[in-house]
Design an enzyme around this catalytic site. Structure first.
Site, short mmCIF file in Angstrom:
data_model
loop_
_atom_site.label_atom_id
_atom_site.label_comp_id
_atom_site.label_asym_id
_atom_site.label_seq_id
_atom_site.Cartn_x
_atom_site.Cartn_y
_atom_site.Cartn_z
CG ASP A 1 12.99 -0.96 12.69
OD1 ASP A 1 13.02 -0.81 11.46
OD2 ASP A 1 12.40 -1.89 13.26
CB SER B 1 -0.98 0.00 1.18
OG SER B 1 -0.30 0.14 2.40
CG ASN B 2 3.66 2.61 2.98
OD1 ASN B 2 3.50 3.79 3.28
ND2 ASN B 2 3.44 1.61 3.83
CG HIS C 1 9.44 1.14 12.21
ND1 HIS C 1 9.62 -0.24 12.10
CD2 HIS C 1 9.08 1.37 13.49
CE1 HIS C 1 9.41 -0.81 13.28
NE2 HIS C 1 9.07 0.14 14.13
NE ARG D 1 20.71 -11.20 7.22
CZ ARG D 1 19.39 -11.35 7.22
NH1 ARG D 1 18.66 -10.64 6.38
NH2 ARG D 1 18.80 -12.21 8.02
NE ARG E 1 16.99 -11.30 2.80
CZ ARG E 1 17.35 -12.45 3.31
NH1 ARG E 1 16.46 -13.22 3.90
NH2 ARG E 1 18.61 -12.85 3.25
CB SER F 1 9.61 6.87 12.22
OG SER F 1 9.07 7.04 13.51
CG ASN G 1 12.27 0.99 6.98
OD1 ASN G 1 11.58 0.34 6.17
ND2 ASN G 1 12.18 0.79 8.29
#
Ligand code: GRF
Length: 239
Positions: free
Chosen positions: A167, A35-36, A131, A87, A113, A158, A129
């Site tokens: 974060d 949705s973002n 959050h 990773r 991730r 944020s 990002n």
């Protein structure tokens, strides 16, 4: 698509973005609903964000966000972490693809991730990002549950630069949302999500106008050091 180059700074080959110039180039990382991402695509289509989404990338092939991207005619691809031994190897492959579309900014919009520090270091100040909490409160998952359990009266979302600290990267902007006495996790999540979208778009407008930078002294907006996150007001502008 542009040919692959040597690294994360490919977009510097292009003229500077900004008002009156070429659209600001966004790569968006997603894992789910999207949705973002849709809010970004809608703002671009409405002419309220001078940008172009040059690629959407996911760690989940089934992410609805990929369908949203394709429906908007945007390049979208997924890589499976299971196909890579570590990773770092996954991120190396992922960011090689991202570099190939030469973004000015990489936007994690529901990307679930962790990103390896070796992929972040050369892109410092170019990955953000969103959050769903008023960071530094409630990092990680289930932020709305965390907020309800903590009994806070105010929650929110944020936008921050991504660093290896989960974060925990430098804050850019926030939006505040009241917690109502009758809130469930679902009702609170919905109220926060509705404000996340304008927060992300308003933040991207600042980037697209070349008004935000990150250096060793922190975040700067219009060359002024930010001492606290910008706050989105109810008319969707920064106070
Ligand atoms: C949003 O709440 C975002 O803040 C968080 O994950 C959720 C993703 O939602 N990181 P969507 O995929 O953009 O709909």
């Amino acid at each position: 698509m542009r040919p692959r180059g040597t690294g994360a700074r490919e977009s510097s080959d292009l003229p500077a973005p900004g008002a009156g110039c070429r659209p600001y180039r966004l790569a968006v990382l997603v894992s789910g609903r999207g949705s973002n991402l849709q809010a970004i695509l809608d703002a671009i289509a409405a002419g309220t964000l001078h940008a172009i989404v040059v690629g959407v990338f996911s760690d989940r092939a089934e992410a609805q966000a990929l369908q949203r991207a394709r429906a908007a005619g945007v390049h979208a691809e997924a890589l499976s972490p299971r196909d890579f031994p570590s990773r770092a190897a996954f991120d190396q492959a992922l960011f090689a693809r991202i570099d190939a579309v030469a973004p000015d900014l990489i936007v994690c919009a529901g990307y679930m991730r962790l990103i390896d520090a070796t992929a972040l270091a050369p892109r410092a100040g170019r990955i953000i990002n969103i959050h769903p909490s008023l960071l530094p409160a409630f990092k990680g998952l289930h932020t709305h549950r965390q907020a309800l359990r903590a009994g806070v009266r105010e929650h929110g979302a944020s936008v921050h630069f991504v660093t290896p600290d989960l974060d925990g990267g430098p804050l850019i902007a926030q939006v505040r949302v009241p917690v109502e006495p009758c809130d469930s996790e679902a009702s609170l999540a919905a109220r926060v999500l509705a404000r996340e979208h304008p927060l992300l778009v308003a933040s991207l407008r600042l980037f697209a106008a070349a008004r935000v930078t990150l250096d060793e002294d922190g975040v700067h907006v219009d060359a002024h050091a930010l001492t606290a996150a910008l706050q989105l007001s109810c008319n969707d502008a920064f106070a």
